[in-house]
Design an enzyme around this catalytic site. Structure first.
Site, PDB file in Angstrom:
ATOM      1  N   CYS A  80       0.834  -1.199   0.000  1.00 50.37           N
ATOM      2  CA  CYS A  80       0.000   0.000   0.000  1.00 50.37           C
ATOM      3  C   CYS A  80       0.872   1.254   0.000  1.00 50.37           C
ATOM      4  O   CYS A  80       1.831   1.349   0.775  1.00 50.37           O
ATOM      5  CB  CYS A  80      -0.917   0.000   1.223  1.00 50.37           C
ATOM      6  N   CYS A  84      -0.179   5.148   6.753  1.00 46.76           N
ATOM      7  CA  CYS A  84      -0.922   4.999   8.010  1.00 46.76           C
ATOM      8  C   CYS A  84      -0.034   4.287   9.031  1.00 46.76           C
ATOM      9  O   CYS A  84       0.396   3.148   8.808  1.00 46.76           O
ATOM     10  CB  CYS A  84      -2.206   4.215   7.770  1.00 46.76           C
ATOM     11  N   CYS A  87      -0.675   0.632  10.458  1.00 47.63           N
ATOM     12  CA  CYS A  87      -0.995  -0.446   9.517  1.00 47.63           C
ATOM     13  C   CYS A  87       0.233  -1.237   9.085  1.00 47.63           C
ATOM     14  O   CYS A  87       1.225  -0.656   8.613  1.00 47.63           O
ATOM     15  CB  CYS A  87      -1.704   0.128   8.288  1.00 47.63           C
ATOM     16  N   CYS A 124     -17.213  -9.377   4.721  1.00 46.94           N
ATOM     17  CA  CYS A 124     -16.504  -8.107   4.519  1.00 46.94           C
ATOM     18  C   CYS A 124     -15.255  -8.373   3.677  1.00 46.94           C
ATOM     19  O   CYS A 124     -14.340  -9.073   4.112  1.00 46.94           O
ATOM     20  CB  CYS A 124     -16.099  -7.499   5.861  1.00 46.94           C
ATOM     21  N   CYS A 156     -20.094  -6.372   2.513  1.00 42.50           N
ATOM     22  CA  CYS A 156     -19.471  -5.080   2.798  1.00 42.50           C
ATOM     23  C   CYS A 156     -18.123  -5.036   2.088  1.00 42.50           C
ATOM     24  O   CYS A 156     -17.347  -5.995   2.150  1.00 42.50           O
ATOM     25  CB  CYS A 156     -19.286  -4.903   4.305  1.00 42.50           C
ATOM     26  N   CYS A 216     -20.316   2.178   6.715  1.00 46.71           N
ATOM     27  CA  CYS A 216     -19.641   1.553   7.851  1.00 46.71           C
ATOM     28  C   CYS A 216     -18.382   2.367   8.108  1.00 46.71           C
ATOM     29  O   CYS A 216     -17.517   2.479   7.235  1.00 46.71           O
ATOM     30  CB  CYS A 216     -19.299   0.101   7.509  1.00 46.71           C
ATOM     31  N   ARG A 286     -19.606  -2.401  16.583  1.00 46.85           N
ATOM     32  CA  ARG A 286     -18.871  -3.661  16.482  1.00 46.85           C
ATOM     33  C   ARG A 286     -17.526  -3.557  17.196  1.00 46.85           C
ATOM     34  O   ARG A 286     -16.761  -2.624  16.968  1.00 46.85           O
ATOM     35  CB  ARG A 286     -18.660  -4.019  15.010  1.00 46.85           C
TER      36      ARG A 286
END
Length: 347
Positions: A80, A84, A87, A124, A156, A216, A286
């Protein structure tokens, strides 16, 4: 010496619990004040069970004693370009994780079969990256159609930054919900990511809503945020009226910039869950990544605020065994929810 028995008057509380008063406010649709939100996050340990009892009144009103299960698939891992700090898949991470392009469709369908077998109501599908390429996006759309044709689950998709054209195509393919977490408050965002802005994330959520897909969005805690940051993020999610709110607790993965952070206790995690239930009374809340690491033995208490969990593994870290989750839900007196929102008879 003879001790007189206690009367009902002696046993009655001297004052009405402030936590139950906040629950009444929440049930009435009123926003609790920022001062009260701070009180929740700074509440004493000896008040925690009373706080959870009050919060459970709100959870029970909207969700009964049902627990909704989600199953998470990391359909494209690593590589990626974003930075972040939390992550393990980001460009600045040296974490030892598996890296692979978008999975073959038969692998994704096998994961969907497992999700269905574990009684998950939502499948998901997540891909790493800033935004999907045209080729990957086309594969995602086709895979969504195949999953929806085979299994009676909601789907999702978490695909990074999206525009209105992309979200419209996702809606037409059958996507029920799109996940795109705010992760933290706007004020704290640059401390955890510099390659995209908080507004970029807000724009994606607006694009999702414009396509008629439910949203979400949640956050991650334990990244150096203040109580004000936690409150601000919750209020932002309330303002934009997201449907589902995954609350993650930082797993300090070795090789990430946040590998040494240990800011949370199980009790503080419960306070955060309680605050979100009070501020987002009717939303699906959640307990997401970090549940096993940060809540530890207090995981069952989290269900008094939250009505949903992930079953199975997370993106690059393992979850606890599915049977342990089933046992936890049953032993705490909760029941599973099917994709239609009804209680399942058996676990």
């Amino acid at each position: 010496m003879t001790v007189a028995p206690l009367s009902a008057v002696d046993l009655a509380p001297s004052t009405v619990s402030p936590w139950f008063a906040l629950a009444d406010q929440s049930l009435a649709g009123d926003v609790i004040s920022r001062d009260d939100a701070h009180r929740v996050l700074a509440s004493a340990d000896e008040e925690l069970l009373e706080l959870l009892a009050a919060v459970y009144r709100v959870r029970r009103h909207h969700w009964g004693n049902r627990v909704r299960l989600h199953f998470l698939l990391n359909a494209q891992s690593g590589l990626c370009p974003e930075d972040c700090h939390y992550c393990s898949q980001s460009k600045i991470s040296s974490a030892d994780i598996e890296k692979y392009p978008f999975m073959a469709q038969d692998q994704i369908l096998a994961a969907a079969e497992r999700a269905h077998s574990l009684k998950a109501g939502t499948f998901c599908m997540v891909i790493s990256g800033r935004s999907p390429s045209e080729r990957v996006f086309s594969q995602v759309l086709d895979t969504v159609r195949q999953v929806k044709a085979r299994y009676p689950m909601k789907l999702c998709a978490c695909l990074g930054l999206l525009d209105e054209q992309q979200t419209q195509q996702l809606a037409e393919a059958g996507v029920d919900r799109v996940n795109h977490n705010l992760n933290t408050s706007e004020a704290h965002h640059e401390d955890i990511c510099t390659t995209h802005t908080f507004q970029d994330r807000m724009d994606t959520l607006r694009a999702v809503q414009s396509a008629g897909i439910t949203t979400c969005s949640g956050g991650i805690f334990g990244m150096g945020e203040s109580h004000d940051d936690i409150i601000d993020m919750a209020l932002t999610l309330r303002q934009i009226n997201v449907t589902s709110v995954p609350l993650n607790f930082l797993i300090p993965i070795p090789g990430t910039p946040f590998e040494g952070r240990q800011e949370l206790t199980p009790r503080q995690c419960l306070r955060i869950l309680s605050l979100f239930r009070l501020l987002l009374p009717s939303q699906e809340i959640r307990i997401a990544g970090g549940r096993e690491v940060q809540l530890r033995q207090l995981q069952p208490l989290g269900l008094y605020a939250a009505n949903s969990i992930f079953i199975g593994d997370y993106l690059t870290t393992p979850g606890q065994a599915a049977q342990a989750d089933f046992d936890m839900i049953r032993d705490a007196g909760f029941v599973l929810e099917d994709p239609d929102g009804k209680a399942l008879a058996d676990i």
